[in-house]
Design an enzyme around this catalytic site. Structure first.
Site, PDB file in Angstrom:
ATOM      1  N   TRP A   1     -36.113  13.333 103.267  1.00 59.58           N
ATOM      2  CA  TRP A   1     -35.999  12.305 102.300  1.00 59.58           C
ATOM      3  C   TRP A   1     -36.575  11.092 102.908  1.00 59.58           C
ATOM      4  CZ3 TRP A   1     -34.550  12.467  97.209  1.00 59.58           C
ATOM      5  CH2 TRP A   1     -33.903  13.882  96.853  1.00 59.58           C
TER       6      TRP A   1
ATOM      7  N   ARG B   1     -74.802  -9.133  90.470  1.00 56.35           N
ATOM      8  CA  ARG B   1     -74.783  -7.815  90.679  1.00 56.35           C
ATOM      9  C   ARG B   1     -75.531  -7.389  88.913  1.00 56.35           C
ATOM     10  NH1 ARG B   1     -70.030  -7.364  93.337  1.00 56.35           N
ATOM     11  NH2 ARG B   1     -70.423  -7.285  95.726  1.00 56.35           N
TER      12      ARG B   1
ATOM     13  N   CYS C   1     -56.367 -15.253 105.862  1.00 57.88           N
ATOM     14  CA  CYS C   1     -55.188 -14.240 106.383  1.00 57.88           C
ATOM     15  C   CYS C   1     -55.202 -13.744 107.915  1.00 57.88           C
ATOM     16  CB  CYS C   1     -55.045 -13.001 105.421  1.00 57.88           C
ATOM     17  SG  CYS C   1     -54.776 -13.570 103.803  1.00 57.88           S
TER      18      CYS C   1
ATOM     19  N   ALA D   1     -62.890 -16.401  98.803  1.00 55.36           N
ATOM     20  CA  ALA D   1     -62.586 -15.442  98.284  1.00 55.36           C
ATOM     21  C   ALA D   1     -63.104 -15.088  96.974  1.00 55.36           C
ATOM     22  CB  ALA D   1     -61.160 -14.489  98.554  1.00 55.36           C
TER      23      ALA D   1
ATOM     24  N   ASN E   1     -59.482 -11.990  95.450  1.00 51.12           N
ATOM     25  CA  ASN E   1     -60.539 -11.055  95.445  1.00 51.12           C
ATOM     26  C   ASN E   1     -60.727 -10.488  94.076  1.00 51.12           C
ATOM     27  OD1 ASN E   1     -62.255 -10.874  98.128  1.00 51.12           O
ATOM     28  ND2 ASN E   1     -60.274 -11.150  98.641  1.00 51.12           N
TER      29      ASN E   1
END
Length: 457
Positions: free
Chosen positions: A439, A23, A46, A12, A310
């Site tokens: 509520w 980029r 995960c 990650a 990340n």
């Protein structure tokens, strides 16, 4: 001459950093070399429990971007290559090809450490026996799936009752195994307060999972052929055809430690807001190998989560690529599920608050996830901590069913904004009978906390 960015670790943080830097700078300006000792890059660890359970069909579905896709973007990704030494003075790393054994030095202008975390594997008798599995990598997941399919019986023991432990318990139940979970904690999920963990335990036992608490594992007995046959504690043995370890992880920072880089109390690397390693202008670090600032307590903590990893990568890639970004810290938000039960927490629990010297009020309320008269309304328990006198929100824990866990995001935003529980009661949350009572349960808990603060001073 271009600048060379060297990244250690291709999951990650590492690949987010490499991708973001690319980029901002093309290959003529920035050369990117990434070393990864494993067989996969950019995958969701995960998601492994859900792959084991059958929700995810194939390991490839957990890969966000393949090795070929990274290389097509002019990222020199070197798989099955382990960095074994860092030379900060010479600004170089020593790597070893795990298939050929060949070693060589690679110089860097910018170094990114994204070495992740290592599963805790205590030195117990039988811990490395056949039939004992971890769930850290895709290779681990495949080995476990193969082991489940070839197991002689249907008895499984999960050692540890954290997020991975409870998720694996569900996966094994859904695969038709009789599951026992063994933990040394007073209740499952030690990140929850014991009273909330007791609710998780009750629900798990209702699903047929045997939960054994306050039990220290002493070893994993094996049969004559070397396979695991049980998990042993001081008092008894629990028969097992399969053993899954979910004890937790620790920062993988041995490489950094040998290089003399600064580590915190948990062993994680220490960085500044831009994820630059403290004291080193040309080294960055992020993900599960670093400590992060807890915005509620003001202390540094090791909180290994893919969300942080990340974000760290994006921040690092921006910095290396000539841009600017920072990572201000976290409030400790996490969630999980076991079968239909959803569990979430953010901020401080009671022990956390006491450890930081905070005085607080704790309230617990019972509500439902939908209007009580609406079909399918199920119970939800919300626990909230507020600082004494100031009423500052300190933490929230939620245990419930459909729609319960994501409500923790309300509390996460409130914690980040340093709101008081009185301010939380005024939040303009959405309402419709299929989604919430008039509520919302979080607001009900906040109202109870306001009363406690007013009464307690």
């Amino acid at each position: 001459m271009g600048v060379r960015m060297v990244v250690v670790g291709a999951d990650a943080t590492g690949m987010a950093a490499a991708s973001q830097a690319r980029r901002l700078r093309d290959a003529g300006e920035l050369e990117i070399v990434v070393f990864e000792k494993g067989r996969h890059s950019s995958y969701s660890a995960c998601g492994i429990p859900y792959w084991v359970a059958g929700d995810v069909a194939d390991a490839d579905d957990l890969i966000a971007r393949s090795v070929a896709e990274h290389r097509a973007r002019d990222i020199d990704l070197r798989m099955r290559t382990e960095v074994i030494e860092i030379d900060p003075v010479g600004r170089r790393v020593l790597s070893r090809d795990l298939d050929t054994g060949a070693q060589g030095w690679t110089g860097y202008d910018k170094l990114v450490l994204a070495t992740g975390a290592t599963p805790i594997r205590p030195p117990l008798p039988g811990i490395d026996a056949e039939g004992v599995y971890g769930v850290q990598t895709l290779d681990d997941g495949q080995a476990l799936i193969d082991g489940l399919e070839s197991a002689d019986g249907r008895a499984a023991v999960v050692v540890g009752a954290g997020y991975i432990g409870v998720e694996m318990a569900e996966a094994l139940v859904r695969r038709g195994f009789e599951v026992t979970m063994v933990t040394r904690g007073a209740q499952p999920m030690s990140t929850l307060d014991p009273d909330m963990g007791a609710r998780v335990r009750e629900a798990m036992e209702g699903m047929g999972i045997r939960v054994v608490c306050d039990a220290e594992v002493t070893g994993i007995p094996t049969s004559q052929d070397g396979k695991a046959r049980a998990v042993a504690t001081a008092d008894t043995e629990f028969p097992a055809d399969v053993v899954v370890l979910g004890i937790g992880v620790e920062p993988a920072t041995e490489l950094a430690r040998r290089a003399g880089l600064p580590l915190g109390e948990s062993g994680g690397l220490l960085t500044d807001l831009a994820q630059r390693v403290r004291g080193y202008d040309d080294i960055w670090a992020g993900g599960d190998c670093v400590e992060v600032l807890d915005l509620v307590s003001g202390t540094m903590r090791h909180i290994p989560l893919g969300t942080h990893a990340n974000k760290h990568g994006q921040v690092i890639g921006s910095g290396v690529g000539g841009g600017y970004a920072t990572f201000p810290g976290v409030v400790g938000t996490a969630m999980s599920k076991v079968c239909d039960l959803e569990v979430a927490r953010t901020g401080l629990g009671e022990d956390d608050a006491r450890r930081e010297g905070l005085q607080f009020h704790a309230v617990t309320i019972e509500s439902t996830g939908r209007a009580g008269y609406f079909p399918g309304a199920k119970p939800m328990t919300v626990k909230m901590l507020a600082e004494r006198r100031t009423g500052r929100l300190l933490g929230v824990q939620i245990v419930g069913y459909t729609g319960a866990a994501k409500r923790i995001d309300i509390a996460a935003v409130a914690l980040t904004a340093r709101m008081t529980v009185e301010q939380v009661t005024a939040l303009d949350l959405g309402y419709a009978p299929p989604f919430s009572p008039v509520w919302d349960p979080v607001l009900v808990a906040a109202r109870a906390a306001v009363r406690a603060v007013a009464k307690g001073g």
